[in-house]
Design an enzyme around this catalytic site. Structure first.
Site, short mmCIF file in Angstrom:
data_model
loop_
_atom_site.label_atom_id
_atom_site.label_comp_id
_atom_site.label_asym_id
_atom_site.label_seq_id
_atom_site.Cartn_x
_atom_site.Cartn_y
_atom_site.Cartn_z
CG ASP A 1 27.90 43.02 44.16
OD1 ASP A 1 27.41 42.32 43.26
OD2 ASP A 1 29.12 43.10 44.38
CE1 TYR B 1 35.10 42.57 45.90
CE2 TYR B 1 32.88 43.13 46.62
CZ TYR B 1 33.80 42.93 45.61
OH TYR B 1 33.41 43.11 44.30
CE LYS C 1 30.73 40.40 42.84
NZ LYS C 1 30.74 41.24 44.05
CG HIS D 1 35.19 37.81 42.09
ND1 HIS D 1 35.27 38.16 43.42
CD2 HIS D 1 35.14 38.98 41.41
CE1 HIS D 1 35.27 39.49 43.53
NE2 HIS D 1 35.19 40.00 42.32
#
Length: 279
Positions: free
Chosen positions: A50, A55, A80, A113
């Site tokens: 994930d 990120y 996401k 998200h």
């Protein structure tokens, strides 16, 4: 997905199977640390990774997947759609960019998200990606009950999951019960071990429960999530911890221990409130 490890699988509401335990890579920096964590996890038996655009480590996730030696179809991959891309109406472009960074030609699960302004239009675009089979399933993160109700009222396509904050100190159980019950939407837990700075894993109650099973506090909490019917994605960059977090399929918590862990709920979030955030 018969080539996958023997961990429990959940069938999403569109018929797609998903491994119930995965590796999260939130706050894991682009580069060797993320590549190693993903490779170690997949070599340890994980089949679910994930990540997210925000990120900043999608390239490393893709590299770690390739270095694992597994075939792409053996790995369930989630990424996401970030808030800025939702607001800018660039869902499809953001999706293509994520796929390029990950080095894949499809995503297993694509998630909104956060419920920022414009998420309704983003969902329409994600429905198109799903219809075109660019993605195997679509869902949301951080949606409260009223968000899920609105989504249900505007779309015939239900999200397969809602990924939300959930741990023994913030169980989020009413939302989970609603999603599991009326909607038949699976729920994924982020910050499943309490999150940074909570000291959950040093709680003596968890140590005491773990001692009865020969397991660590983290293993006990992961097992608690699994027995609640949750999909759980603990994060770590340490090989031993990654392997330990996966070693949770050889014991079962008693009803009493499940209740004792749930009773640790404080009702206080560690992360942002989906109804009041500024990013």
């Amino acid at each position: 997905m018969s080539e996958n490890s023997e961990q429990p699988m959940t069938t999403l509401n569109n018929g797609v199977p998903i491994p119930q335990l995965g590796l999260g890579v939130f706050q894991t920096p682009e580069g060797e640390q993320t590549v190693n964590a993903v490779r170690w996890a997949l070599q340890a038996g994980y089949r679910h990774i994930d990540t997210a655009r925000i990120y900043g480590n999608e390239e490393s996730v893709g590299q770690g997947m390739r270095e694992s030696g597994l075939k792409r179809r053996q790995i369930f991959l989630t990424t996401k759609l970030w808030n800025d891309d939702i607001r800018a109406g660039r869902t499809r472009q953001a999706f293509e960019e994520s796929m390029d960074r990950l080095g894949t030609d499809y995503i297993d699960l694509y998630l909104i998200h956060w419920p920022v302004e414009g998420w309704q239009k983003a969902w329409e675009a994600m429905e198109e990606l799903y219809t075109q089979r660019r993605v195997r399933a679509i869902g949301v993160c951080n949606f409260q009950r009223h968000h899920l109700e609105e989504l249900h009222s505007i779309s015939s396509l239900k999200p397969v999951v809602d990924q939300v904050e959930s741990s023994p100190i913030f169980t989020n159980q009413p939302l989970i019960d609603y999603a599991h019950g009326e909607l038949r939407v699976d729920v994924e837990a982020w910050s499943p071990l309490g999150g940074t700075g909570t000291h959950l894993l040093s709680d003596p109650k968890l140590a005491e429960i773990g001692a009865r099973y020969g397991k660590s506090a983290a293993q006990v909490v992961i097992r608690w999530h699994l027995q609640r019917g949750m999909i759980v994605i603990p994060k770590s960059v340490h090989k031993e911890r990654i392997e330990q977090n996966f070693d949770v399929f050889d014991f079962q918590l008693s009803q009493e221990d499940m209740a004792a862990i749930s009773a640790m709920d404080t009702g206080r979030r560690v992360g942002a409130d989906p109804d009041d955030f500024d990013f």
